[in-house]
Write a protein that holds these residues in place. Structure first.
Motif, mmCIF file in Angstrom:
data_model
loop_
_atom_site.group_PDB
_atom_site.id
_atom_site.type_symbol
_atom_site.label_atom_id
_atom_site.label_comp_id
_atom_site.label_asym_id
_atom_site.label_seq_id
_atom_site.Cartn_x
_atom_site.Cartn_y
_atom_site.Cartn_z
ATOM 1 N N LEU A 1 14.009 1.664 -4.593
ATOM 2 C CA LEU A 1 13.638 0.745 -3.518
ATOM 3 C C LEU A 1 12.132 0.714 -3.295
ATOM 4 N N ARG A 2 11.499 1.887 -3.331
ATOM 5 C CA ARG A 2 10.063 1.958 -3.049
ATOM 6 C C ARG A 2 9.210 1.457 -4.205
ATOM 7 N N THR B 1 15.591 -6.802 1.625
ATOM 8 C CA THR B 1 14.901 -6.478 2.872
ATOM 9 C C THR B 1 15.184 -5.014 3.177
ATOM 10 N N HIS B 2 14.150 -4.185 3.279
ATOM 11 C CA HIS B 2 14.390 -2.738 3.413
ATOM 12 C C HIS B 2 13.319 -2.078 4.279
ATOM 13 N N ASN B 3 13.639 -0.888 4.764
ATOM 14 C CA ASN B 3 12.683 -0.123 5.569
ATOM 15 C C ASN B 3 12.244 1.158 4.868
ATOM 16 N N ALA B 4 12.356 1.185 3.547
ATOM 17 C CA ALA B 4 11.977 2.396 2.807
ATOM 18 C C ALA B 4 10.479 2.659 2.861
ATOM 19 N N THR B 5 9.673 1.620 3.142
ATOM 20 C CA THR B 5 8.226 1.796 3.190
ATOM 21 C C THR B 5 7.657 1.644 4.595
ATOM 22 N N GLU C 1 20.721 6.555 1.439
ATOM 23 C CA GLU C 1 19.712 7.575 1.724
ATOM 24 C C GLU C 1 19.529 7.597 3.229
ATOM 25 N N ALA C 2 19.719 8.745 3.828
ATOM 26 C CA ALA C 2 19.693 8.840 5.289
ATOM 27 C C ALA C 2 18.433 8.197 5.860
ATOM 28 N N GLY C 3 18.626 7.296 6.800
ATOM 29 C CA GLY C 3 17.517 6.645 7.469
ATOM 30 C C GLY C 3 16.982 5.411 6.770
ATOM 31 N N VAL C 4 17.512 5.086 5.589
ATOM 32 C CA VAL C 4 17.040 3.917 4.848
ATOM 33 C C VAL C 4 18.070 2.797 4.965
#
Length: 709
Positions: free
Chosen positions: A324-325, A302-306, A281-284
């Motif tokens: 992910l969220r 470990t993620h930046n979805a939130t 997903e673009a940007g994730v």
């Protein structure tokens, strides 16, 4: 100093046209690496640099001798447990490279405490796996890429590069017989991952030097029969493969600068199709590791979805994964805490994170009921660097950490996870009576033009009076979210003991202050990197710690782009600028998709090939294109002919342009003719190169002191 005239590069103008803009490039002909005229010019520049720095030979030898005298040259690393063996490295005085060795774990009374081995003794059952000195014989350059042993300890896969172009040849050694197998695979990228003893996974690069494919090799078969496991067709993405510490899953990660996608399969079924965990997903961005919690397989994610600073979450391993969220969150996003990843073990989880411009570690002890809380590992110093060391064993009850600071030599710590007790397994020994109490390190802050506070890490001798201007080396990088952490340097003592101040400017574009820090120093905000560095110089000058004629700037690679920019923007603030493998012609490179790294780099710098706004923005700061008729500080550019990351042609063109255009300043180019992005190979050769670079820095600062007196 001799008045020998510098080489003058011939002007052969070619016009670059993009988006209706034109730029006349007089020195693009230097890109023809194998052309006799190019080689002659580079050799002439080397001869000129050697002649112009002849007065530095005695100082270079003096510093080289100091570095050698401080390093314990016959030494060994602390053995690391993996399977039924303890693995360690040795170095011997007079030899440029090391040896890889091992001992049976049965030699230890405690399964997690290695047998104590003296540096100058060799146990009867020691095995030398690789002697890099023997392997490097006959080669001007030598670099080890992969070095991976099967869990059983029988086979070793290793790769070597003898050109400096980071294209490796992979070999397999039977450690039971000591013989090389017939399995030889050429033109591979870094790394090698085993699945049992039968299969070996590796990567290749495309024509643009992008790792784009993962291959599977079956031991005992010709490499022509190797199977293409995965190909990444998106030119903005790199691909890599590894195994979880649990040795249960193989992981393929495909990622751009802003997006990732992970595939996996069981180590037990290496011929199976790799399955996608979460589609890109673009940007994730996300990364996974495998944990066993309360007897159940779990994914640690470990993620930046939130949020941009990342969170840590988890879910059960299975076919029906939540989004992910929607994962169970263990550590929520925090504006003041940048989570950099987790490492899982049988009984605990380790989290690397960054807060207050310091890299930190926290540990979660797993209980029979499941997850608990992460607890930070605390230290007393204001400025330090802590990280997870080599801990390959899944069931290890102890965790090894590295600890260092600007004044503290590197320590290898072992932490008993259950009790929190720490033991120093090894301290970097600095010969000659090093006393950390003679040096001081502290944090300062500079104010950027937009009001942002820029952290500076400062170190100098305690007895140095900084109430009046002192020679100072200001170092910066500021790209790729890379953090320039405060670490100890043996060679840096040669600067500090000569009365210099050393300062790291933690400028935007780096990762010291979280993802926001990076985002505000990339793409169309890249100029913040340069103005932050200039603000750092201004702060040191305003405090009276230094002055322009005593101040030297240094940066390498993307930090070399910084050096080129500040040379154009604020030449009056520096006595000298040292640019190591500098990225000083970025617009030309970013307009050539066929070059190594270009397309993958568009997420970092922007895409000038398709976007006129990005083109104009990069054109406004690109060092080579903005050289003007003004006085510059003296500049030393160091590059390598076989560098595939920043091509030698960039500093070559830049120095030629400076020499033809500037109204003042001495410009030197030194090209290593048998080296890559990391410079020369071999520790003695690297020390000598560092000694030369430091001698040049001291000379520039010394000139300022003499003019003051």
């Amino acid at each position: 100093m001799s008045q020998q005239l510098p080489p003058i590069a011939a002007k052969k103008p070619v016009t670059r046209t993009f988006h209706g803009r034109e730029f006349v490039d007089n020195y693009e002909w230097l890109r023809q690496k194998d052309a006799p005229e190019t080689r002659e010019y580079l050799e002439a520049e080397n001869a000129y640099t050697q002649e112009q720095t002849k007065h530095l030979e005695a100082l270079t030898e003096e510093i080289y001798g100091e570095i050698k005298s401080r390093v314990k040259q016959t030494d060994m690393s602390v053995p690391v447990r993996s399977g039924d063996w303890w693995y360690y490295g040795r170095t011997e005085e007079g030899k440029s490279y090391g040896q890889s060795c091992r001992l049976p774990a049965s030699a230890s009374a405690d399964p997690w405490t290695p047998t104590v081995i003296e540096e100058d003794t060799r146990p009867a059952d020691e095995e030398i796996l690789l002697d890099l000195n023997e392997m490097a014989e006959g080669h001007e350059f030598f670099s080890l890429g992969a070095s991976s042993v099967t869990v059983s300890g029988r086979y070793l896969a290793y790769s070597v590069d003898t050109e400096g172009d980071e294209r490796f040849t992979l070999y397999v050694k039977d450690l039971e017989t000591g013989q090389l197998l017939d399995d030889v695979i050429t033109d591979v990228f870094y790394g090698a991952t085993w699945a049992g003893e039968e299969y070996l996974f590796y990567q290749r690069v495309d024509a643009a030097w992008r790792p784009d494919t993962v291959w599977r090799h079956r031991i005992g078969t010709p490499s022509e029969q190797d199977v293409l496991v995965y190909r990444e067709d998106d030119e903005a993405f790199n691909v890599g493969i590894g195994a979880t510490r649990s040795e249960k899953f193989l992981i393929i990660e495909s990622g751009s600068k802003i997006t990732t996608e992970v595939r996996y399969t069981s180590v037990d079924t290496p011929e199976a199709e790799f399955e996608v965990l979460w589609p890109r997903e673009a940007g994730v961005e996300y990364a996974v590791d495998h944990a066993v919690v309360a007897g159940e397989d779990r994914w640690l994610v470990t993620h930046n979805a939130t949020g941009p600073n990342f969170a840590v979450a988890e879910c059960a391993v299975g076919t029906q994964l939540p989004a992910l969220r929607e994962l169970n969150e263990l550590v929520a996003h925090d504006d003041d805490k940048r989570i950099e990843g987790v490492d899982t073990f049988a009984e605990h989880i380790v989290m690397d994170y960054r807060s207050g411009a310091i890299g930190r570690v926290a540990i979660m002890r797993l209980s029979s009921d499941g997850f608990t809380q992460f607890e930070p590992v605390e230290f007393d110093e204001e400025l330090y660097t802590c990280g997870v060391a080599a801990n390959p064993e899944w069931e290890a009850p102890k965790l090894r950490l590295t600890y260092t600071s600007l004044t503290q030599p590197t320590q290898l710590l072992e932490l008993e996870v259950a009790t929190g007790e720490r033991e120093v397994l090894k301290s970097q020994e600095v010969l000659g009576g090093y006393d950390p109490a003679k040096y001081t390190a502290y944090r300062l802050w500079a104010t950027a033009p937009d009001g942002e506070q820029i952290p500076l890490s400062v170190v100098h001798r305690v007895d140095l009076d900084v109430s009046s201007p002192r020679p100072t080396l200001l170092y910066g990088y500021g790209s790729y979210e890379a953090s320039m952490d405060p670490t100890f340097s043996v060679s840096r003592l040669s600067l500090l003991d000569r009365g210099m101040i050393f300062v790291i400017a933690h400028i935007r574009g780096g990762g010291e202050m979280g993802r926001r820090w990076y985002d505000n120093g990339k793409g169309l905000r890249k100029k913040n990197t340069f103005t932050d560095f200039i603000a750092a110089a201004d702060e040191l000058i305003k405090r009276g710690m230094t002055e322009p004629k005593l101040l030297v700037a240094e940066g390498g690679s993307a930090g070399g782009m910084l050096m080129g920019a500040i040379a154009n923007m604020a030449p009056e603030k520096f006595a000298g600028i040292q640019a190591i493998v500098p990225f000083v012609d970025p617009l030309t490179s970013m307009l050539m998709p066929e070059l190594p790294l270009t397309v993958t780099e568009w997420d970092e710098w922007g895409d000038p090939f398709h976007d006129p706004e990005v083109y104009d923005y990069m054109a406004s700061y690109a060092a080579y294109e903005n050289v003007s008729a003004q006085d510059y500080p003296d500049i030393l550019a160091v590059t390598s002919l076989n560098d595939t990351r920043v091509l030698y042609v960039e500093p070559a063109k830049w120095i030629a342009q400076l020499r033809a255009t500037a109204t003042g300043g001495q410009f030197l180019l030194k090209t290593e003719m048998a080296a890559g992005h990391g410079g020369v190979s071999g520790r003695y050769e690297k020390w000598r190169q560092t000694a030369f670079e430091y001698a040049w820095v001291i000379d520039k600062a010394k000139a300022g002191v003499n003019s003051t007196n």
